[in-house]
Every structure is written in structure tokens, then in C-alpha cells.
Design a protein around this motif. Structure first.
Motif, PDB file in Angstrom:
ATOM      1  N   SER A  73       0.836  -1.210   0.000  1.00 32.54           N
ATOM      2  CA  SER A  73       0.000   0.000   0.000  1.00 32.54           C
ATOM      3  C   SER A  73       0.868   1.255   0.000  1.00 32.54           C
ATOM      4  CB  SER A  73      -0.939  -0.003   1.207  1.00 32.54           C
ATOM      5  OG  SER A  73      -0.264   0.336   2.400  1.00 32.54           O
ATOM      6  N   ALA A  74       1.969   1.226   0.767  1.00 30.17           N
ATOM      7  CA  ALA A  74       2.870   2.381   0.801  1.00 30.17           C
ATOM      8  C   ALA A  74       3.522   2.592  -0.566  1.00 30.17           C
ATOM      9  CB  ALA A  74       3.937   2.173   1.874  1.00 30.17           C
ATOM     10  N   VAL A  75       3.912   1.485  -1.209  1.00 30.15           N
ATOM     11  CA  VAL A  75       4.531   1.593  -2.532  1.00 30.15           C
ATOM     12  C   VAL A  75       3.536   2.144  -3.551  1.00 30.15           C
ATOM     13  CG1 VAL A  75       5.521   0.262  -4.428  1.00 30.15           C
ATOM     14  CG2 VAL A  75       6.206  -0.233  -2.066  1.00 30.15           C
ATOM     15  N   LEU A  76       2.295   1.615  -3.527  1.00 27.28           N
ATOM     16  CA  LEU A  76       1.291   2.067  -4.486  1.00 27.28           C
ATOM     17  C   LEU A  76       0.940   3.536  -4.274  1.00 27.28           C
ATOM     18  CD1 LEU A  76      -0.752   1.445  -6.750  1.00 27.28           C
ATOM     19  CD2 LEU A  76      -2.384   0.828  -4.973  1.00 27.28           C
ATOM     20  N   ALA A  77       0.710   3.921  -3.005  1.00 19.43           N
ATOM     21  CA  ALA A  77       0.362   5.320  -2.732  1.00 19.43           C
ATOM     22  C   ALA A  77       1.493   6.241  -3.172  1.00 19.43           C
ATOM     23  CB  ALA A  77       0.057   5.499  -1.245  1.00 19.43           C
ATOM     24  N   GLY A  78       2.735   5.848  -2.883  1.00 14.10           N
ATOM     25  CA  GLY A  78       3.869   6.655  -3.304  1.00 14.10           C
ATOM     26  C   GLY A  78       3.971   6.768  -4.820  1.00 14.10           C
ATOM     27  N   ALA A  79       3.697   5.662  -5.512  1.00  7.72           N
ATOM     28  CA  ALA A  79       3.759   5.684  -6.979  1.00  7.72           C
ATOM     29  C   ALA A  79       2.681   6.578  -7.572  1.00  7.72           C
ATOM     30  CB  ALA A  79       3.620   4.259  -7.513  1.00  7.72           C
ATOM     31  N   LEU A  80       1.470   6.500  -7.032  1.00 10.11           N
ATOM     32  CA  LEU A  80       0.380   7.332  -7.548  1.00 10.11           C
ATOM     33  C   LEU A  80       0.669   8.813  -7.321  1.00 10.11           C
ATOM     34  CD1 LEU A  80      -2.739   5.248  -6.411  1.00 10.11           C
ATOM     35  CD2 LEU A  80      -1.889   5.551  -8.747  1.00 10.11           C
ATOM     36  N   LEU A  81       1.208   9.138  -6.138  1.00  8.43           N
ATOM     37  CA  LEU A  81       1.544  10.536  -5.861  1.00  8.43           C
ATOM     38  C   LEU A  81       2.680  11.007  -6.758  1.00  8.43           C
ATOM     39  CD1 LEU A  81       1.296  10.460  -1.962  1.00  8.43           C
ATOM     40  CD2 LEU A  81      -0.300  11.575  -3.529  1.00  8.43           C
ATOM     41  N   ALA A  82       3.656  10.123  -7.015  1.00 11.61           N
ATOM     42  CA  ALA A  82       4.769  10.483  -7.889  1.00 11.61           C
ATOM     43  C   ALA A  82       4.314  10.703  -9.326  1.00 11.61           C
ATOM     44  CB  ALA A  82       5.843   9.388  -7.850  1.00 11.61           C
ATOM     45  N   LEU A  83       3.224  10.038  -9.724  1.00 10.83           N
ATOM     46  CA  LEU A  83       2.691  10.207 -11.069  1.00 10.83           C
ATOM     47  C   LEU A  83       1.830  11.463 -11.204  1.00 10.83           C
ATOM     48  CD1 LEU A  83       1.728   6.513 -11.897  1.00 10.83           C
ATOM     49  CD2 LEU A  83       3.591   7.851 -12.905  1.00 10.83           C
ATOM     50  N   GLY A  84       1.679  12.190 -10.106  1.00 12.60           N
ATOM     51  CA  GLY A  84       0.934  13.440 -10.158  1.00 12.60           C
ATOM     52  C   GLY A  84      -0.484  13.366  -9.641  1.00 12.60           C
ATOM     53  N   CYS A  85      -0.887  12.227  -9.095  1.00  7.21           N
ATOM     54  CA  CYS A  85      -2.239  12.132  -8.524  1.00  7.21           C
ATOM     55  C   CYS A  85      -2.307  12.946  -7.238  1.00  7.21           C
ATOM     56  CB  CYS A  85      -2.589  10.677  -8.226  1.00  7.21           C
ATOM     57  SG  CYS A  85      -2.768   9.626  -9.678  1.00  7.21           S
ATOM     58  N   SER A  86      -3.458  13.528  -6.999  1.00 10.12           N
ATOM     59  CA  SER A  86      -3.676  14.202  -5.724  1.00 10.12           C
ATOM     60  C   SER A  86      -4.015  13.162  -4.655  1.00 10.12           C
ATOM     61  CB  SER A  86      -4.819  15.204  -5.847  1.00 10.12           C
ATOM     62  OG  SER A  86      -6.056  14.524  -6.055  1.00 10.12           O
ATOM     63  N   ILE A  87      -3.964  13.581  -3.393  1.00  7.21           N
ATOM     64  CA  ILE A  87      -4.303  12.646  -2.307  1.00  7.21           C
ATOM     65  C   ILE A  87      -5.758  12.214  -2.429  1.00  7.21           C
ATOM     66  CG2 ILE A  87      -4.552  12.442   0.194  1.00  7.21           C
ATOM     67  CD1 ILE A  87      -2.188  14.357   0.458  1.00  7.21           C
ATOM     68  N   ALA A  88      -6.640  13.147  -2.793  1.00  9.50           N
ATOM     69  CA  ALA A  88      -8.052  12.785  -2.966  1.00  9.50           C
ATOM     70  C   ALA A  88      -8.220  11.748  -4.078  1.00  9.50           C
ATOM     71  CB  ALA A  88      -8.874  14.034  -3.261  1.00  9.50           C
ATOM     72  N   GLN A  89      -7.417  11.871  -5.142  1.00 10.57           N
ATOM     73  CA  GLN A  89      -7.493  10.890  -6.232  1.00 10.57           C
ATOM     74  C   GLN A  89      -6.966   9.524  -5.795  1.00 10.57           C
ATOM     75  OE1 GLN A  89      -5.297  13.159  -9.166  1.00 10.57           O
ATOM     76  NE2 GLN A  89      -7.183  13.756 -10.259  1.00 10.57           N
ATOM     77  N   VAL A  90      -5.971   9.526  -4.917  1.00 12.24           N
ATOM     78  CA  VAL A  90      -5.488   8.251  -4.363  1.00 12.24           C
ATOM     79  C   VAL A  90      -6.615   7.568  -3.582  1.00 12.24           C
ATOM     80  CG1 VAL A  90      -3.892   7.184  -2.709  1.00 12.24           C
ATOM     81  CG2 VAL A  90      -3.079   8.969  -4.279  1.00 12.24           C
ATOM     82  N   PHE A  91      -7.346   8.350  -2.769  1.00 11.04           N
ATOM     83  CA  PHE A  91      -8.484   7.789  -2.029  1.00 11.04           C
ATOM     84  C   PHE A  91      -9.539   7.247  -2.988  1.00 11.04           C
ATOM     85  CE2 PHE A  91      -7.744  10.812   1.834  1.00 11.04           C
ATOM     86  CZ  PHE A  91      -6.608  10.075   2.172  1.00 11.04           C
ATOM     87  N   LEU A  92      -9.802   7.962  -4.072  1.00  6.90           N
ATOM     88  CA  LEU A  92     -10.770   7.512  -5.063  1.00  6.90           C
ATOM     89  C   LEU A  92     -10.324   6.191  -5.685  1.00  6.90           C
ATOM     90  CD1 LEU A  92     -13.275   7.958  -6.900  1.00  6.90           C
ATOM     91  CD2 LEU A  92     -11.759   9.257  -8.433  1.00  6.90           C
ATOM     92  N   PHE A  93      -9.058   6.118  -6.057  1.00  5.69           N
ATOM     93  CA  PHE A  93      -8.529   4.901  -6.677  1.00  5.69           C
ATOM     94  C   PHE A  93      -8.677   3.706  -5.729  1.00  5.69           C
ATOM     95  CE2 PHE A  93      -5.071   1.872  -7.254  1.00  5.69           C
ATOM     96  CZ  PHE A  93      -5.198   1.571  -8.608  1.00  5.69           C
ATOM     97  N   VAL A  94      -8.335   3.897  -4.460  1.00  2.54           N
ATOM     98  CA  VAL A  94      -8.411   2.799  -3.499  1.00  2.54           C
ATOM     99  C   VAL A  94      -9.865   2.390  -3.258  1.00  2.54           C
ATOM    100  CG1 VAL A  94      -7.925   2.133  -1.107  1.00  2.54           C
ATOM    101  CG2 VAL A  94      -6.234   3.408  -2.417  1.00  2.54           C
ATOM    102  N   GLY A  95     -10.767   3.374  -3.222  1.00  3.29           N
ATOM    103  CA  GLY A  95     -12.182   3.048  -3.049  1.00  3.29           C
ATOM    104  C   GLY A  95     -12.722   2.204  -4.190  1.00  3.29           C
ATOM    105  N   LEU A  96     -12.358   2.567  -5.425  1.00  2.00           N
ATOM    106  CA  LEU A  96     -12.802   1.787  -6.587  1.00  2.00           C
ATOM    107  C   LEU A  96     -12.123   0.418  -6.615  1.00  2.00           C
ATOM    108  CD1 LEU A  96     -12.794   4.605  -9.302  1.00  2.00           C
ATOM    109  CD2 LEU A  96     -14.776   3.618  -8.133  1.00  2.00           C
ATOM    110  N   ALA A  97     -10.838   0.387  -6.267  1.00  2.00           N
ATOM    111  CA  ALA A  97     -10.127  -0.896  -6.226  1.00  2.00           C
ATOM    112  C   ALA A  97     -10.741  -1.822  -5.179  1.00  2.00           C
ATOM    113  CB  ALA A  97      -8.647  -0.667  -5.922  1.00  2.00           C
TER     114      ALA A  97
END
Length: 655
Positions: free
Chosen positions: A402-426
Motif C-alpha cells: 500500500s505504501a509503494v502504491l500510494a507513493g507511486a500514484l503521488l509520484a505520477l501526479g495524482c492528488s491525495i483525494a485521487q489516491v483515495f478515489l482509486f483505493v475506493g474503486l479498487a
């Protein structure tokens, strides 16, 4: 798969029946264990949070930048779970669990004495070592913790007991972090106060653990394999022997993946998205912890004090819904200067964010507690702790991922809210996949919802339902959903022997196929299918499971109990040939005749079902009466019918 259930209590501690889970806090078999776990979780977090704050704000350590301090401390704490969980699971199965808990608490005192010196002397390397050792302490305690509960609680107490422990753990985490942050911030003497606090809590935990009664070893002859790598592989293979248990381990690990994403991002979410200060970040943690606690406590109420895995899909749905809504609630918030707690809560838009977090975590509690209880109930007692150890290994791996995925999404330019959205859909995708792999979760969810939101379903005599071993359940047949209601009444899976024609119904047929119901056709119509059904029924009993039959051979057409056919005799004869003597449990569904799913006399036509949906209104009162077990020796269809009729007699009048 055969199901096992724990005895009422271990060590001869027979405890009286209690009205709810809170009453366990007044009983010796549970209360000292609860407070031992509470103190351990509080001390873990007091130590870690105070250390994190100290190296972030108070010390300047060139080789440990403040931006990496939290990550390094978290990684060191998790590392022992990967390295030593397999060994700790063996120890918990091999030794008396109370003895092991006392040794672990002695270790905690030693670690905290070293940490106290590290805080007073500002020795960061020493505190990093203690972080690893406290992770080892938690690694040793984890398997014994979850293996102890099913050894001293019976099936009806297991969900409530797990709910109390889950609630207590998150409250302890919250209090530990708050205390750590407050103590270390005291000018001049903060580190010294943290040192005293850590040692004091460790001593308190050691004092309480002394009152836990003996919990004998479940596999005293086990030979310990000290190689953590080969034993880790062996533990995972052991867990895979039961598909339901192993996939439940994956489900719990996914919940930790899901929760870790939110918990790790709270500080940044509070600062960069909500434009709040440190108090707002703390508020998010409080709301999340309270939500988990409330959801955990609700499990016993919603499950009628059984292990009800039907709550798991409900929890998964809520987790996804409110994670997605959190994205929409937070994406349009205007930029502002950092807001204090009072300013933040005064704005209505922020209440939606807090509500989403509270409900998201509440449903996470509903999701996790039944899964833990199911693993404890379905795992063989001789290697239950090793199964829990496998769970801890998977949890650690998923949290790292989870730490690796969150870090990768943030590094790709996703916002924190978008990370939450991605995890909710996943979460929705992963949950759907798990429920398709293990249909029992979905089936229990359907039966749980039907028995609470379409009918008001009351079960009497459920203490006669066997908690382990093979048995034949014999029930009258009133409607097309009789099997679904029986599922709702039993904490164990039931295999149904059912008329093959019911499988042709569009929705119910699919449901019964998922439930692996056994279709049976009349012998004259299809002799091959007839014999195959009895072969499968014999296999179910050989495997130690519950087999349910409707001896009338079809749904009643007039609401009256019909003559019982001879299939029950053939089933018992086959069991006798296999060297088995399964008890027969008579059961009677009451007040179901005339409801939507039962037949009803139509003017000028044949009795029909599933017409006129609200002909009896909503929330109809229906029931199930369960009688004492009957010996299979000499049991005839007529005698069994008389027993079922007797169960129907008190409820013959509408309720």
C-alpha cells in the motif's frame, strides 16, 4: 469442510451466560486479556509517535531527515512481522498461551527500559533498535492474541469478543499517539516524561497479564522450526489448505492495505487538501479510530451474537461508497491559510468529509471483525496460531504494498483525494473478486438481509444447532426461500438437498447453485440424478458438515405439514454404512405460509407463489423453531414428522 468450535471456556473456567459483549469485561477469562492487549497497543503507539515527533521537530539528525523519519520508523516496526511471524505462530501453538503472554510482557519491560535511556540521552540509534524490538514484541503477541480468544469464548461470544478487542485496540492506538505527542512536547522534560510513560505502561501491562487464566497448548508435541523463511512458506501452505480461511486472510490483508493508505496520508491530507493544522490531522485520526470502534461493536448486535460473515459484503460496500464520496467531498474545497480546529469544524463542507471518514471506518469495522472470527472458528485448534501468523505475514506484505502504491500514484501526479478515489474503486473490484471466489460471503449477505429487511426472523432453540461435526437438519417446506432462512439461522455452512425444479428459478436458482445445493429428482423420473444426490449427501456427512433436507419432498400447497418421504431413511442408512451416526435436528419454519415467497390460493386457479408482493405488508414476523437432536437409530419418517409437528404446534396461530 468440517467446522470446529471452541469449548465454552478454557482451563475449566465455566462462565455464566451474559447479555452482551460488554459483560465480558467482568469475566476473568476475557477482562485481563483485554487490558493486556489495550496496554500493549497503547505503549507501541506512545513510543512510536513520541519518537517520530522527537526526530521530526526536536532533533537534527543528518543521516535521518525528518521527511523520512516516519517511513523508517514504520518500516522497522513492520519488519519483524515478516521475519518472525512464522516462528511466533509455532510458539503460540506449542506453549501455554498465558505463559507466552507473560514472557512477551517481560520482554516489553526490558525494551522500554532501554528505550527510556535512549529518550533521556537522545540516542536515535538506540531508539531505532527499540522500534525493531517493539515490532518483535507485537509479532510474538499477535498469534497468541487471536488464538487465545477462540480457546476461551464459544461461538456465540466470538464476534462480540473480537469486536471488543478491535475497538479497544483502536482506542488504545489513539490514546497512545495523543499521549506520546503531548508528553514529548513538554518543554525541557518531554523525553524524560515519555521514558517514564513507556516504562509505566509496560509495567501496568505486565501486572494485568498475571491475572489471565491458563490457556493450555493446543499442539504441545510440535517441533519448532527455527528457520523463519522455510517456516513462513510452510505457514502459508498450511493456511491454503482451507480455501475459505486462506481467502479470508487475503480479505483481512486487503483491509489493512485499504486502511494503511488513509492513515498514512492523514497528515498530508489535512495540510494540503483540507488546509488544516496539526489539530485537524489529529481530528481525522480520532474520527477514523472512533468509526472503527463503533463498527466493531455493532457486529455483535447485527449478527445476533453469531459469527455472521454476511456483514463482510455490507462492510465492503460501505468502504467503497464512502471512500469515493470522500473524493467528491474534498476536491472542491477552496485554498486558505492553515485553519485551527475551531475554524475547521465551523465550516459545513468539512462535516461531510468527517462523516465520510467516520462511515468509511465504521464499515471497515463491520468488514474485519467477522473475518477474524471466521478464521478463528474454522481453523483447526492445533495450528490456529500458525494460521494467525500467516495472516500477520500477509498483512505486513499488503501494508508495504500500500505504501509503494500510494507513493507511486503521488509520484505520477495524482492528488491525495485521487489516491483515495482509486483505493475506493479498487476495493469494490477486490471485494467482488473475493466474494465470487468464496460465495459463502455473498450467500450469507443475502440471507442476512432477507431475514432482517424483508422478514423479522426469530430463531428459537438455536442452541440445538451443532457447532461441530456432521448432522442432518430436517425442516418443513413452506416457501421458495426456506433454504435462505436456514442459512441465516446457522453460523455454519449448510448443504441442501433440494428438488431439482427449484434450480430453474431465475434468481433463486443461481443462489442455490452458488450454495452448492444438491439437486434431487424423483427416482422414476431420473434414477441417475436420484442416486447421485444421495452419493453427494453421503459425502457431505463424511466431511463433517451439515446436510439439510425437506422431507416433505416439495413445498406445501395448503400450508399444512405434508407426509414425510423415505429419503431421510436412505440418508441415515448410507451414513451407517460409512460408520457414521449423525444426529437429526428437527426444525420448523413458522408463520411463513401466505407470504410472498410461499404459495397462496388464487381465485379460480392453482396455488401460486411470488405474486402480490405486499399481500402481508412488510417486515412479516416469521420464525424457526429448532428441537433437540434425535438419534438416527430407528428413526422413521413418521416419528420425525411428529417431532416437526410438535415444533409447529406452539406457533400454529399467527404471531
Amino acid at each position: 469442510m468440517a467446522s470446529s468450535a471452541p469449548p465454552p471456556a478454557a482451563g475449566g473456567l465455566a462462565e455464566p451466560a451474559h447479555p452482551n459483549q460488554f459483560a465480558l469485561l467482568g469475566q476473568r477469562r476475557f477482562a485481563p486479556f483485554f487490558w493486556t492487549q489495550f496496554a500493549g497497543a497503547a505503549n507501541d503507539n506512545l513510543f512510536k509517535f513520541a519518537f517520530t515527533v522527537m526526530v521530526t521537530y526536536q532533533l537534527q539528525v543528518a543521516w535521518l531527515p525528518s521527511s523520512l523519519a516516519g517511513l523508517v520508523i514504520g518500516a522497522l516496526f513492520i519488519l519483524p512481522f515478516l521475519l518472525f511471524s512464522a516462528t511466533s505462530g509455532q510458539l503460540a501453538d506449542r506453549w501455554d498461551k498465558t505463559r507466552l503472554m507473560r514472557l512477551v510482557k517481560n520482554l516489553e519491560i526490558a525494551i522500554m527500559l532501554i528505550a527510556a535511556w535512549g529518550f533521556v540521552q537522545s540516542q536515535v540509534p538506540v531508539l531505532l533498535l527499540c522500534t525493531f524490538l517493539m515490532g518483535l514484541h507485537s509479532t510474538l503477541f499477535g498469534p497468541v492474541k487471536f488464538a487465545y480468544l477462540p480457546q476461551v469464548l464459544n461461538e456465540r461470544e466470538l464476534t462480540g469478543g473480537n469486536g471488543m478487542v478491535e475497538m479497544g485496540t483502536f482506542v488504545a492506538i489513539l490514546l497512545g499517539q495523543v499521549a506520546g505527542g503531548l508528553l514529548v512536547a513538554v518543554p525541557g522534560v518531554g523525553p524524560s516524561w515519555v521514558a517514564l510513560g513507556c516504562v509505566g505502561v509496560a509495567l501496568l501491562g505486565r501486572g494485568v497479564v498475571q491475572f489471565i487464566p491458563a490457556a493450555p497448548a493446543t499442539d504441545p508435541g510440535l517441533k519448532i522450526n527455527w528457520n523463519p523463511f522455510t517456516e513462513t512458506v510452510r505457514n502459508l501452505r498450511l493456511a491454503r489448505q482451507s480455501p475459505v480461511v486462506f481467502r479470508s486472510l487475503l480479505g483481512i490483508s486487503w483491509m489493512w492495505f485499504f486502511g494503511a493508505v488513509f492513515l498514512s496520508q492523514f497528515p498530508s491530507f489535512a495540510k494540503d487538501v483540507l488546509h488544516g493544522d496539526e489539530q485537524v490531522a489529529s481530528l481525522l485520526l480520532v474520527v477514523f479510530s472512533v468509526g472503527i470502534g463503533v463498527g466493531s461493536l455493532l457486529c455483535e448486535l447485527l449478527s445476533r451474537r453469531h459469527v455472521e460473515i454476511g456483514l463482510v459484503p455490507l462492510g465492503a460496500i460501505g468502504m467503497s461508497v464512502f471512500a469515493v464520496d470522500l473524493y467528491f467531498a474534498s476536491r472542491g474545497l477552496p485554498a486558505s491559510a492553515p485553519q485551527g480546529l475551531a475554524t475547521f469544524v465551523a465550516q459545513g463542507a468539512h462535516w461531510r468529509v468527517l462523516a465520510d471518514l467516520a462511515l468509511l471506518s465504521l464499515f471497515a469495522g463491520l468488514y474485519s471483525v467477522p473475518m477474524y472470527a471466521l478464521i478463528q472458528l474454522r481453523s483447526q485448534p492445533t495450528h490456529r496460531a500458525r494460521i494467525i501468523a500467516a495472516n500477520n505475514i500477509l498483512n505486513a506484505l499488503f501494508m508495504i504494498a500500500s505504501a509503494v502504491l500510494a507513493g507511486a500514484l503521488l509520484a505520477l501526479g495524482c492528488s491525495i483525494a485521487q489516491v483515495f478515489l482509486f483505493v475506493g474503486l479498487a476495493n469494490a473490484v477486490v471485494a467482488t473478486y473475493i466474494f465470487l471466489l468464496v460465495p459463502e460471503y455473498l450467500l450469507r449477505f443475502v440471507s442476512w438481509g432477507l431475514s432482517r429487511f424483508i422478514y423479522r426472523f426469530r430463531v428459537q432453540g438455536d442452541q440445538h444447532l451443532p457447532t461441530q461435526g456432521a448432522a442432518v437438519l430436517a425442516c418443513n417446506h413452506v416457501s421458495f426461500i426456506d433454504a435462505v432462512l436456514l442459512m441465516a439461522a446457522s453460523p455454519r455452512p449448510i448443504y441442501f438437498l433440494m428438488d431439482h425444479r427449484i434450480f430453474r428459478l431465475p434468481v433463486l436458482g443461481t443462489l442455490f447453485r452458488l450454495a452448492r445445493a444438491i439437486p434431487i429428482a424423483p427416482q422414476k423420473e431420473d434414477p441417475v440424478a436420484y442416486e447421485a444426490a444421495f452419493d453427494r449427501a453421503a459425502q457431505v456427512l463424511r466431511e463433517g458438515d451439515l446436510l439439510a433436507i425437506f422431507p416433505e419432498g416439495g413445498i406445501t400447497r395448503d400450508g399444512q405439514l405434508q407426509p414425510f418421504k423415505g429419503g431421510i431413511v436412505k440418508i441415515l442408512q448410507r451414513a451407517h454404512e460409512d460408520g457414521l451416526a449423525p444426529p437429526v435436528i428437527p426444525m420448523a419454519l413458522t408463520n411463513l405460509w401466505g407470504s410472498f415467497f410461499s404459495r397462496i390460493e388464487l381465485r379460480g386457479g392453482e396455488p401460486a407463489a411470488m405474486v402480490r408482493p405486499f399481500r402481508r405488508g412488510v417486515f412479516n414476523r416469521v420464525g424457526l423453531n429448532v428441537g433437540p437432536a434425535l438419534s438416527p437409530e430407528g428413526l422413521s419418517p413418521e416419528l420425525l414428522r411428529a417431532q416437526v409437528a410438535q415444533l409447529l404446534a406452539p406457533a400454529s396461530a399467527p404471531t
